[in-house]
Design an enzyme around this catalytic site. Structure first.
Site, PDB file in Angstrom:
ATOM      1  N   GLU A  23      29.674  11.651  24.325  1.00 52.34           N
ATOM      2  CA  GLU A  23      30.521  12.841  24.305  1.00 52.34           C
ATOM      3  C   GLU A  23      30.892  13.229  25.731  1.00 52.34           C
ATOM      4  O   GLU A  23      30.516  12.563  26.696  1.00 52.34           O
ATOM      5  CB  GLU A  23      29.809  13.999  23.601  1.00 52.34           C
ATOM      6  CG  GLU A  23      28.564  14.499  24.331  1.00 52.34           C
ATOM      7  CD  GLU A  23      27.868  15.653  23.632  1.00 52.34           C
ATOM      8  OE1 GLU A  23      28.115  15.873  22.434  1.00 52.34           O
ATOM      9  OE2 GLU A  23      27.047  16.332  24.298  1.00 52.34           O
ATOM     10  N   ASP A  82      29.272  22.699  30.148  1.00 55.70           N
ATOM     11  CA  ASP A  82      30.492  21.901  29.938  1.00 55.70           C
ATOM     12  C   ASP A  82      31.571  22.272  30.952  1.00 55.70           C
ATOM     13  O   ASP A  82      32.729  22.511  30.591  1.00 55.70           O
ATOM     14  CB  ASP A  82      31.032  22.100  28.516  1.00 55.70           C
ATOM     15  CG  ASP A  82      29.950  22.018  27.457  1.00 55.70           C
ATOM     16  OD1 ASP A  82      29.049  21.168  27.601  1.00 55.70           O
ATOM     17  OD2 ASP A  82      29.998  22.797  26.482  1.00 55.70           O
TER      18      ASP A  82
END
Length: 311
Positions: A194, A13
């Site tokens: 997401e 991420d």
């Protein structure tokens, strides 16, 4: 610019924020999911061995945000250094989902590398359900917040929403639903949208996101809207019916996603993302630590970003 990937091992991420002080600031999920790490360097490649690295925040031992610290992002919002992240009260799964909500820490000094980060509070999405992966951006004198959210009334794990920000931790609700997992490539393993991130260029606002399970099926989708349009109106956004970045099987780069964007030292566009270099994952992919931070330069074709192949 050609990068020697992976740039940073075991950092999922990833986000790179280029500030006007000339520094690149980097944060990402760490394998232990127990803290927020921040590093900076004068060059993108320098983030691999930065001149400065700190633990901005360590999770408490108990409480609503004491487990699974995921996907931090650093931004300067209304003159305040903020890091947005998601956290859960435990590792327990309820109703097939983790129990994450969205939070923020802040640093009121001018230098985010000072150890003055403090907990700022929860960012209420208006829906009391699993939510995560917040990103913020400034556009036409307004601040916007985009995040992934489970709506109990909608099938799947998470959709993407946008809202204008009143303060660095308060949204003008309700938010606007932008996209739900609907295509086959968005629903492999899990129905997921997401990891949103914004890119403003060529007269448009581009929004990339990640879809499907976090294994080799993970890939990037994209929305876009004219920069002069009302971004809070869902019909002003267009959605690509095909992924724009996905597993590169010949190169053994699997499940690229959770992107962010920056520019290299020459001002060229760079995509920052994570991926694995193998597919044989034991157990839940979330507990496999080997999602590594990678970078690649990209170009534009017919007014649209062309990310090419994962590398």
């Amino acid at each position: 610019m050609k990068f020697n990937n992976p740039i940073i091992s075991q950092r999922a991420d990833p986000q790179v924020y280029l500030h006007d002080d000339g520094y690149y600031y980097f944060t990402a999920s760490v394998p232990e999911y127990d803290r927020i790490e921040l590093r900076r360097a004068k060059t993108l490649k320098g983030l691999a061995d930065p001149e400065s690295i700190i633990t901005a925040w360590q999770k408490p031992d108990e409480g609503p945000y004491s487990e699974l610290i995921w996907a931090p992002e650093i931004h300067l919002v209304q003159g305040r250094w903020m890091i947005y992240f998601a956290a859960a009260p435990s590792r327990e799964i309820k109703d097939d989902l983790f129990q994450h909500r969205m939070y923020a820490i802040e640093n009121l000094s001018s230098d985010p590398m000072t150890p003055e980060w403090t907990f700022a509070g929860q960012v209420d999405s208006g829906i009391d359900a699993f939510c995560l992966d917040a990103t913020v951006f400034h556009h036409q004198e307004k601040d916007y917040y985009i995040w992934a959210q489970k709506d109990p009334k909608i099938a799947g794990n998470s959709n993407l929403y946008i809202a204008e920000m009143a303060t660095p931790i308060q949204l003008k609700l309700p938010g606007t639903l932008l996209t739900v997992p609907e295509f086959e490539w968005e629903t492999r393993g899990f129905m997921v949208n997401e990891g949103p991130y914004l890119l403003q260029s060529h007269g448009k606002v581009w929004l990339t996101y990640s879809a499907s399970a976090t294994d080799e099926n993970y890939c990037m989708g994209m929305l876009w809207a004219d920069e002069s349009s009302d971004l809070l109106v869902a019909d002003n956004w267009h959605k690509s019916p095909v992924p724009v970045f996905r597993t590169n099987w010949p190169a053994k780069v699997y499940g690229p996603g959770h992107s962010s964007f920056t520019k290299d030292e020459q001002g060229n566009d760079v995509l920052v993302y994570h991926a694995r270099d193998y597919t044989e994952i034991e157990g839940d992919p979330l507990w496999d630590p080997n999602r590594h931070t990678r970078m690649k330069s990209f170009t534009w074709k017919d007014g649209m970003p062309d990310f090419g192949n994962a590398e």
